[in-house]
Design a protein around this motif. Structure first.
Motif, PDB file in Angstrom:
ATOM      1  N   GLY A  30       0.817  -1.212   0.000  1.00 36.35           N
ATOM      2  CA  GLY A  30       0.000   0.000   0.000  1.00 36.35           C
ATOM      3  C   GLY A  30       0.849   1.260   0.000  1.00 36.35           C
ATOM      4  O   GLY A  30       0.553   2.220  -0.721  1.00 36.35           O
ATOM      5  N   TRP A  31       1.911   1.251   0.794  1.00 37.20           N
ATOM      6  CA  TRP A  31       2.784   2.424   0.879  1.00 37.20           C
ATOM      7  C   TRP A  31       3.462   2.705  -0.463  1.00 37.20           C
ATOM      8  O   TRP A  31       3.510   3.850  -0.913  1.00 37.20           O
ATOM      9  CB  TRP A  31       3.832   2.223   1.970  1.00 37.20           C
ATOM     10  CG  TRP A  31       4.744   3.400   2.101  1.00 37.20           C
ATOM     11  CD1 TRP A  31       6.031   3.501   1.672  1.00 37.20           C
ATOM     12  CD2 TRP A  31       4.413   4.664   2.678  1.00 37.20           C
ATOM     13  NE1 TRP A  31       6.534   4.742   1.951  1.00 37.20           N
ATOM     14  CE2 TRP A  31       5.557   5.483   2.572  1.00 37.20           C
ATOM     15  CE3 TRP A  31       3.260   5.190   3.261  1.00 37.20           C
ATOM     16  CZ2 TRP A  31       5.580   6.788   3.038  1.00 37.20           C
ATOM     17  CZ3 TRP A  31       3.293   6.492   3.734  1.00 37.20           C
ATOM     18  CH2 TRP A  31       4.442   7.269   3.613  1.00 37.20           C
ATOM     19  N   LYS A  33       2.421   1.872  -3.412  1.00 36.61           N
ATOM     20  CA  LYS A  33       1.411   2.392  -4.347  1.00 36.61           C
ATOM     21  C   LYS A  33       1.101   3.846  -4.024  1.00 36.61           C
ATOM     22  O   LYS A  33       0.938   4.681  -4.916  1.00 36.61           O
ATOM     23  CB  LYS A  33       0.139   1.546  -4.296  1.00 36.61           C
ATOM     24  CG  LYS A  33       0.262   0.214  -5.004  1.00 36.61           C
ATOM     25  CD  LYS A  33      -1.032  -0.561  -4.915  1.00 36.61           C
ATOM     26  CE  LYS A  33      -0.945  -1.882  -5.623  1.00 36.61           C
ATOM     27  NZ  LYS A  33      -0.285  -2.914  -4.836  1.00 36.61           N
ATOM     28  N   TRP A  34       0.979   4.155  -2.746  1.00 37.62           N
ATOM     29  CA  TRP A  34       0.617   5.511  -2.311  1.00 37.62           C
ATOM     30  C   TRP A  34       1.683   6.518  -2.708  1.00 37.62           C
ATOM     31  O   TRP A  34       1.377   7.611  -3.171  1.00 37.62           O
ATOM     32  CB  TRP A  34       0.429   5.514  -0.790  1.00 37.62           C
ATOM     33  CG  TRP A  34      -0.229   6.751  -0.286  1.00 37.62           C
ATOM     34  CD1 TRP A  34       0.384   7.876   0.167  1.00 37.62           C
ATOM     35  CD2 TRP A  34      -1.627   7.005  -0.200  1.00 37.62           C
ATOM     36  NE1 TRP A  34      -0.543   8.805   0.537  1.00 37.62           N
ATOM     37  CE2 TRP A  34      -1.781   8.291   0.325  1.00 37.62           C
ATOM     38  CE3 TRP A  34      -2.744   6.257  -0.504  1.00 37.62           C
ATOM     39  CZ2 TRP A  34      -3.032   8.845   0.542  1.00 37.62           C
ATOM     40  CZ3 TRP A  34      -3.986   6.817  -0.281  1.00 37.62           C
ATOM     41  CH2 TRP A  34      -4.116   8.091   0.232  1.00 37.62           C
ATOM     42  N   THR A  35       2.948   6.159  -2.526  1.00 36.75           N
ATOM     43  CA  THR A  35       4.035   7.106  -2.774  1.00 36.75           C
ATOM     44  C   THR A  35       4.611   6.989  -4.183  1.00 36.75           C
ATOM     45  O   THR A  35       5.391   7.846  -4.586  1.00 36.75           O
ATOM     46  CB  THR A  35       5.176   6.893  -1.759  1.00 36.75           C
ATOM     47  OG1 THR A  35       5.665   5.548  -1.865  1.00 36.75           O
ATOM     48  CG2 THR A  35       4.703   7.167  -0.340  1.00 36.75           C
ATOM     49  N   ASN A  81      -7.964   4.439  -7.404  1.00 40.32           N
ATOM     50  CA  ASN A  81      -6.557   4.761  -7.192  1.00 40.32           C
ATOM     51  C   ASN A  81      -6.283   5.225  -5.762  1.00 40.32           C
ATOM     52  O   ASN A  81      -5.167   5.082  -5.267  1.00 40.32           O
ATOM     53  CB  ASN A  81      -6.092   5.844  -8.165  1.00 40.32           C
ATOM     54  CG  ASN A  81      -5.982   5.339  -9.578  1.00 40.32           C
ATOM     55  OD1 ASN A  81      -5.875   4.147  -9.823  1.00 40.32           O
ATOM     56  ND2 ASN A  81      -6.038   6.263 -10.529  1.00 40.32           N
ATOM     57  N   PHE A  82      -7.272   5.779  -5.116  1.00 44.84           N
ATOM     58  CA  PHE A  82      -7.151   6.199  -3.718  1.00 44.84           C
ATOM     59  C   PHE A  82      -7.420   5.026  -2.770  1.00 44.84           C
ATOM     60  O   PHE A  82      -6.697   4.815  -1.799  1.00 44.84           O
ATOM     61  CB  PHE A  82      -8.140   7.349  -3.448  1.00 44.84           C
ATOM     62  CG  PHE A  82      -8.221   7.755  -2.014  1.00 44.84           C
ATOM     63  CD1 PHE A  82      -7.220   8.534  -1.447  1.00 44.84           C
ATOM     64  CD2 PHE A  82      -9.296   7.371  -1.228  1.00 44.84           C
ATOM     65  CE1 PHE A  82      -7.294   8.904  -0.109  1.00 44.84           C
ATOM     66  CE2 PHE A  82      -9.378   7.737   0.100  1.00 44.84           C
ATOM     67  CZ  PHE A  82      -8.373   8.517   0.658  1.00 44.84           C
ATOM     68  N   PRO A  85      -4.518   1.689  -2.492  1.00 42.92           N
ATOM     69  CA  PRO A  85      -3.366   1.889  -1.612  1.00 42.92           C
ATOM     70  C   PRO A  85      -3.766   2.110  -0.153  1.00 42.92           C
ATOM     71  O   PRO A  85      -3.117   1.573   0.751  1.00 42.92           O
ATOM     72  CB  PRO A  85      -2.685   3.142  -2.165  1.00 42.92           C
ATOM     73  CG  PRO A  85      -3.156   3.255  -3.563  1.00 42.92           C
ATOM     74  CD  PRO A  85      -4.538   2.664  -3.585  1.00 42.92           C
ATOM     75  N   LEU A  86      -4.835   2.865   0.069  1.00 43.48           N
ATOM     76  CA  LEU A  86      -5.290   3.093   1.436  1.00 43.48           C
ATOM     77  C   LEU A  86      -5.728   1.785   2.080  1.00 43.48           C
ATOM     78  O   LEU A  86      -5.360   1.483   3.224  1.00 43.48           O
ATOM     79  CB  LEU A  86      -6.441   4.112   1.460  1.00 43.48           C
ATOM     80  CG  LEU A  86      -7.027   4.415   2.833  1.00 43.48           C
ATOM     81  CD1 LEU A  86      -5.988   5.082   3.723  1.00 43.48           C
ATOM     82  CD2 LEU A  86      -8.268   5.286   2.704  1.00 43.48           C
ATOM     83  N   GLU A  88      -4.878  -1.331   1.277  1.00 45.11           N
ATOM     84  CA  GLU A  88      -3.729  -2.209   1.503  1.00 45.11           C
ATOM     85  C   GLU A  88      -2.928  -1.744   2.714  1.00 45.11           C
ATOM     86  O   GLU A  88      -2.511  -2.555   3.547  1.00 45.11           O
ATOM     87  CB  GLU A  88      -2.836  -2.253   0.261  1.00 45.11           C
ATOM     88  CG  GLU A  88      -3.446  -3.022  -0.884  1.00 45.11           C
ATOM     89  CD  GLU A  88      -2.543  -3.086  -2.106  1.00 45.11           C
ATOM     90  OE1 GLU A  88      -1.461  -2.437  -2.115  1.00 45.11           O
ATOM     91  OE2 GLU A  88      -2.904  -3.790  -3.065  1.00 45.11           O
ATOM     92  N   PHE A  89      -2.718  -0.445   2.823  1.00 46.11           N
ATOM     93  CA  PHE A  89      -1.950   0.089   3.951  1.00 46.11           C
ATOM     94  C   PHE A  89      -2.674  -0.167   5.275  1.00 46.11           C
ATOM     95  O   PHE A  89      -2.064  -0.600   6.254  1.00 46.11           O
ATOM     96  CB  PHE A  89      -1.690   1.590   3.757  1.00 46.11           C
ATOM     97  CG  PHE A  89      -0.805   2.172   4.818  1.00 46.11           C
ATOM     98  CD1 PHE A  89       0.569   2.062   4.717  1.00 46.11           C
ATOM     99  CD2 PHE A  89      -1.349   2.819   5.921  1.00 46.11           C
ATOM    100  CE1 PHE A  89       1.398   2.588   5.700  1.00 46.11           C
ATOM    101  CE2 PHE A  89      -0.532   3.347   6.909  1.00 46.11           C
ATOM    102  CZ  PHE A  89       0.843   3.235   6.797  1.00 46.11           C
TER     103      PHE A  89
END
Length: 180
Positions: A30-31, A33-35, A81-82, A85-86, A88-89
């Motif tokens: 998740g991280w 993907k987020w970053t 897309n939001f 990642p959120l 998964e994190f």
């Protein structure tokens, strides 16, 4: 075996190691993907263009999921897309901390199955197996984590907020402690 996983302290210790491994896997996915500028649009278009089909009949195996991707996920790709990642994190964080462990394992399994329905194998079968073990273990998987303190608090809060019936509590007077 399931009873042992759900109640035994040694099982809880083993589940701690399993939970930390899969939690780290989810959280870092998740991280990254987020970053890393994650964009699911290409994946979604590929899953729609080449859905899983029965080789004998050439019919879609998961037509409703393909329809979901085409008519909901792709038109709302910014939201997807939001959320991926959120999600998964947060699944990873819940598993690492042992906080709402069963719910975290459930939502991890849900995401794994969504990825599998879209045709992505990757690490998903392995994560389904490990996540399924954590999910089956229930509260014992979070015994050495925040659930040890959090679940009794949530149970007490639920008992206070639940209306009593005919002078009895909703559990019929049977309160079972989480860790006997």
């Amino acid at each position: 075996m399931v009873n042992w996983m759900r109640t035994n302290k040694w099982a809880a210790a083993l589940l701690l190691v399993v939970r930390l491994y899969i939690g780290w896997t989810w959280m870092t996915a998740g991280w990254h993907k987020w970053t890393g500028g994650f964009n699911a649009e290409g994946f979604l278009k590929g899953a729609i263009a080449k859905p899983i089909v029965d080789k004998a009949t050439n019919e879609l195996v998961y037509p409703t999921f393909t329809g979901f991707l085409e008519h909901f996920a792709l038109p709302h790709v910014n939201w997807i897309n939001f959320m991926i990642p959120l999600g998964e994190f947060l699944v990873g964080l819940g598993l690492l901390l042992g906080a709402l462990t069963t719910a975290a394992a459930f939502f991890g399994l849900l995401m794994n199955f969504m990825f599998l329905f879209a045709g992505t194998v990757s690490t998903n079968p392995w994560m389904v197996l490990i996540g399924g073990i954590v999910f089956l273990a229930g509260a014992n998987a979070g015994r050495f984590g925040a659930d040890y303190y959090l679940l009794p608090l949530l149970r007490d809060l639920t008992m206070k907020l639940t209306p009593k019936r005919k002078g009895k509590d909703t559990l019929g007077g049977k309160h079972r402690p989480m860790h006997a």
